[in-house]
Design a protein around this motif. Sequence first.
Motif, PDB file in Angstrom:
ATOM      1  N   ARG A   9       0.836  -1.208   0.000  1.00 28.28           N
ATOM      2  CA  ARG A   9       0.000   0.000   0.000  1.00 28.28           C
ATOM      3  C   ARG A   9       0.868   1.254   0.000  1.00 28.28           C
ATOM      4  NH1 ARG A   9      -4.461   0.918   4.685  1.00 28.28           N
ATOM      5  NH2 ARG A   9      -2.585   1.496   5.858  1.00 28.28           N
ATOM      6  N   GLY A  10       2.119   1.090  -0.312  1.00 29.40           N
ATOM      7  CA  GLY A  10       3.029   2.220  -0.286  1.00 29.40           C
ATOM      8  C   GLY A  10       4.057   2.069   0.816  1.00 29.40           C
ATOM      9  N   GLY A  11       4.922   3.061   0.939  1.00 32.37           N
ATOM     10  CA  GLY A  11       6.008   2.985   1.890  1.00 32.37           C
ATOM     11  C   GLY A  11       7.258   2.455   1.222  1.00 32.37           C
ATOM     12  N   PHE A  12       8.364   2.442   1.964  1.00 40.22           N
ATOM     13  CA  PHE A  12       9.636   1.981   1.424  1.00 40.22           C
ATOM     14  C   PHE A  12       9.586   0.460   1.245  1.00 40.22           C
ATOM     15  CE2 PHE A  12      10.549   6.068   3.309  1.00 40.22           C
ATOM     16  CZ  PHE A  12      11.366   6.653   2.351  1.00 40.22           C
ATOM     17  N   SER A  13      10.031   0.006   0.093  1.00 42.21           N
ATOM     18  CA  SER A  13       9.893  -1.417  -0.235  1.00 42.21           C
ATOM     19  C   SER A  13      11.136  -2.239   0.085  1.00 42.21           C
ATOM     20  CB  SER A  13       9.539  -1.582  -1.712  1.00 42.21           C
ATOM     21  OG  SER A  13      10.535  -1.005  -2.538  1.00 42.21           O
ATOM     22  N   SER A  14      12.274  -1.576   0.346  1.00 40.11           N
ATOM     23  CA  SER A  14      13.476  -2.333   0.673  1.00 40.11           C
ATOM     24  C   SER A  14      14.337  -1.547   1.653  1.00 40.11           C
ATOM     25  CB  SER A  14      14.277  -2.632  -0.593  1.00 40.11           C
ATOM     26  OG  SER A  14      14.933  -1.465  -1.063  1.00 40.11           O
ATOM     27  N   PRO A  15      15.072  -2.253   2.514  1.00 45.62           N
ATOM     28  CA  PRO A  15      15.965  -1.566   3.446  1.00 45.62           C
ATOM     29  C   PRO A  15      17.009  -0.721   2.732  1.00 45.62           C
ATOM     30  CG  PRO A  15      15.643  -3.847   4.107  1.00 45.62           C
ATOM     31  CD  PRO A  15      15.041  -3.708   2.745  1.00 45.62           C
ATOM     32  N   GLY A  16      17.404  -1.152   1.527  1.00 48.24           N
ATOM     33  CA  GLY A  16      18.397  -0.389   0.779  1.00 48.24           C
ATOM     34  C   GLY A  16      17.940   1.020   0.470  1.00 48.24           C
ATOM     35  N   GLU A  17      16.634   1.184   0.258  1.00 47.79           N
ATOM     36  CA  GLU A  17      16.107   2.524  -0.009  1.00 47.79           C
ATOM     37  C   GLU A  17      16.312   3.441   1.186  1.00 47.79           C
ATOM     38  OE1 GLU A  17      12.395   1.966  -3.056  1.00 47.79           O
ATOM     39  OE2 GLU A  17      12.056   1.372  -0.984  1.00 47.79           O
ATOM     40  N   ILE A  18      16.153   2.896   2.378  1.00 44.72           N
ATOM     41  CA  ILE A  18      16.334   3.698   3.587  1.00 44.72           C
ATOM     42  C   ILE A  18      17.816   4.005   3.815  1.00 44.72           C
ATOM     43  CG2 ILE A  18      16.169   3.603   6.113  1.00 44.72           C
ATOM     44  CD1 ILE A  18      13.458   2.277   5.788  1.00 44.72           C
ATOM     45  N   LYS A  19      18.661   3.008   3.593  1.00 49.89           N
ATOM     46  CA  LYS A  19      20.099   3.215   3.781  1.00 49.89           C
ATOM     47  C   LYS A  19      20.640   4.297   2.852  1.00 49.89           C
ATOM     48  CE  LYS A  19      21.437  -1.376   5.454  1.00 49.89           C
ATOM     49  NZ  LYS A  19      22.241  -2.591   5.150  1.00 49.89           N
ATOM     50  N   ALA A  20      20.022   4.423   1.674  1.00 51.78           N
ATOM     51  CA  ALA A  20      20.509   5.384   0.681  1.00 51.78           C
ATOM     52  C   ALA A  20      20.087   6.820   0.979  1.00 51.78           C
ATOM     53  CB  ALA A  20      20.028   4.979  -0.714  1.00 51.78           C
ATOM     54  N   LEU A  21      19.207   7.005   1.959  1.00 45.58           N
ATOM     55  CA  LEU A  21      18.674   8.335   2.250  1.00 45.58           C
ATOM     56  C   LEU A  21      19.662   9.177   3.055  1.00 45.58           C
ATOM     57  CD1 LEU A  21      15.052   7.351   3.319  1.00 45.58           C
ATOM     58  CD2 LEU A  21      15.688   8.477   1.179  1.00 45.58           C
ATOM     59  N   THR A  22      19.593  10.464   2.807  1.00 45.00           N
ATOM     60  CA  THR A  22      20.250  11.436   3.682  1.00 45.00           C
ATOM     61  C   THR A  22      19.154  12.161   4.446  1.00 45.00           C
ATOM     62  OG1 THR A  22      22.097  11.748   2.148  1.00 45.00           O
ATOM     63  CG2 THR A  22      21.718  13.474   3.794  1.00 45.00           C
ATOM     64  N   ILE A  23      19.104  11.956   5.742  1.00 51.96           N
ATOM     65  CA  ILE A  23      18.033  12.539   6.549  1.00 51.96           C
ATOM     66  C   ILE A  23      18.356  14.007   6.815  1.00 51.96           C
ATOM     67  CG2 ILE A  23      16.842  12.457   8.774  1.00 51.96           C
ATOM     68  CD1 ILE A  23      17.320   9.455   8.815  1.00 51.96           C
ATOM     69  N   PRO A  24      17.431  14.906   6.483  1.00 45.67           N
ATOM     70  CA  PRO A  24      17.662  16.331   6.739  1.00 45.67           C
ATOM     71  C   PRO A  24      18.007  16.596   8.208  1.00 45.67           C
ATOM     72  CG  PRO A  24      15.740  16.036   5.326  1.00 45.67           C
ATOM     73  CD  PRO A  24      16.155  14.665   5.782  1.00 45.67           C
ATOM     74  N   GLU A  25      18.791  17.629   8.409  1.00 48.10           N
ATOM     75  CA  GLU A  25      19.398  17.904   9.712  1.00 48.10           C
ATOM     76  C   GLU A  25      18.376  18.023  10.849  1.00 48.10           C
ATOM     77  OE1 GLU A  25      22.255  21.332  11.741  1.00 48.10           O
ATOM     78  OE2 GLU A  25      21.974  21.256   9.565  1.00 48.10           O
ATOM     79  N   ARG A  26      17.230  18.608  10.593  1.00 41.15           N
ATOM     80  CA  ARG A  26      16.278  18.874  11.673  1.00 41.15           C
ATOM     81  C   ARG A  26      15.258  17.752  11.880  1.00 41.15           C
ATOM     82  NH1 ARG A  26      16.036  24.283  13.331  1.00 41.15           N
ATOM     83  NH2 ARG A  26      17.477  25.649  12.229  1.00 41.15           N
ATOM     84  N   LEU A  27      15.384  16.679  11.139  1.00 36.94           N
ATOM     85  CA  LEU A  27      14.477  15.539  11.284  1.00 36.94           C
ATOM     86  C   LEU A  27      15.159  14.422  12.062  1.00 36.94           C
ATOM     87  CD1 LEU A  27      12.760  15.207   7.786  1.00 36.94           C
ATOM     88  CD2 LEU A  27      12.108  16.640   9.739  1.00 36.94           C
ATOM     89  N   HIS A  28      14.387  13.755  12.912  1.00 39.52           N
ATOM     90  CA  HIS A  28      14.925  12.686  13.746  1.00 39.52           C
ATOM     91  C   HIS A  28      14.081  11.427  13.568  1.00 39.52           C
ATOM     92  CE1 HIS A  28      17.549  15.586  15.724  1.00 39.52           C
ATOM     93  NE2 HIS A  28      16.493  16.393  15.793  1.00 39.52           N
ATOM     94  N   CYS A  29      14.713  10.364  13.135  1.00 39.10           N
ATOM     95  CA  CYS A  29      14.010   9.104  12.910  1.00 39.10           C
ATOM     96  C   CYS A  29      13.785   8.379  14.233  1.00 39.10           C
ATOM     97  CB  CYS A  29      14.808   8.219  11.950  1.00 39.10           C
ATOM     98  SG  CYS A  29      14.081   6.595  11.708  1.00 39.10           S
TER      99      CYS A  29
END
Length: 378
Positions: free
Chosen positions: A153-173
Amino acid sequence: MSAYFAALSQALKAADIFRPCLVLDRDRLDGNITLVKDRLAPGLAVRLVDKSLPCVPLLSHIAKGLGTSRFMTFHPPVTQAVLDAFPEGNLLYGKPMPVGAAKAALTRGGAGWWSRVCWLIDTPERLAEYGGLAAALDTELRFAFEVDVGLHRGGFSSPGEIKALTIPERLHCEGIMAYEAHAPEIPGLFGGAEKALKHASAKATEFVAALDPDQRRTLNIGGSKTALLHGGGVANEVSIGSAFMLPKDFETPGLNGFQPAAFIATPILKALDPALPGPSAVSRMLQALGLFPRKGCYLYGGKWMAEPVFPEGMKPNGLIGLSSNQQFMGLPAGAEVAPGDYAFLRPTQSEAVLQHFGSIAVFSAGRIAEFWPALPMG
């Protein structure tokens, strides 16, 4: 069953309720809360789903019974009500909000929006949008990744997609939200629910491994149909809402032993031998063919997301159709009903239905004990 609905009818009459209403059986609700406590796997917390329990006293009753202050939220007006009612509440969005909706909520709402709401991010584009929002508002924002563990139904489909991200400075996962509502619907030919849940849990583990240790505070999985089937996986919390009410669509093996706790009650306005407009011979012919009932009634209101449960055998008829004003219901030939009796329908879902009537009549120990205001649609 008839004795139970007779008791509900007596309680409604004693409370002078002669209109359509939503009745909540608090004793059955408490039984369902106990089942959740007994069956919840060790190490899992419960996050209450506010869209399925859109009533502050109801949420408070369940939260107290389970000792939780976690809520999953879906709609800013309801979010605001939950923030106001639960000062210690921790809220996780269960669907990604348009960045404009997040901006409006943050700038118009109170401090809780800034400190206690965890937003949901499903794409790199939305991550960038929320990064821009945090920079524009000069604030820090928390978020969780929506991850696809089989529902598609959407969302990230693989862990690799998350690893490839650069999280903006003011956002906290904070972690992930994984939903596997598809699992109970998987046919045995393809492995059934058990295999689907194992796959979902394994997939969630892969996503968590892609996060840094300080990004794993909220590891959410499950819904009402699956939450009590989880155990021993990576998740630290499950989401549950509708299970406490057990509407018709939630009768699944994962909720065996739960009891329906919510019903729509409405007076019967008319009891009659029904006939269709036009020549009476047409009605008699259709009755002889079993296509039109020989006995029927008209309800006060109708066209709800609910299925009739009492009087037994009551059901709508396609030749007359549905009505929000006076709904016709066919009855078995031997049914004995009279104007002023109550008909009961079981909601197919709890979200939206609980909000339809304004307030909820709480039934306990044989009487209507109190009224709980439902949250407005917003």
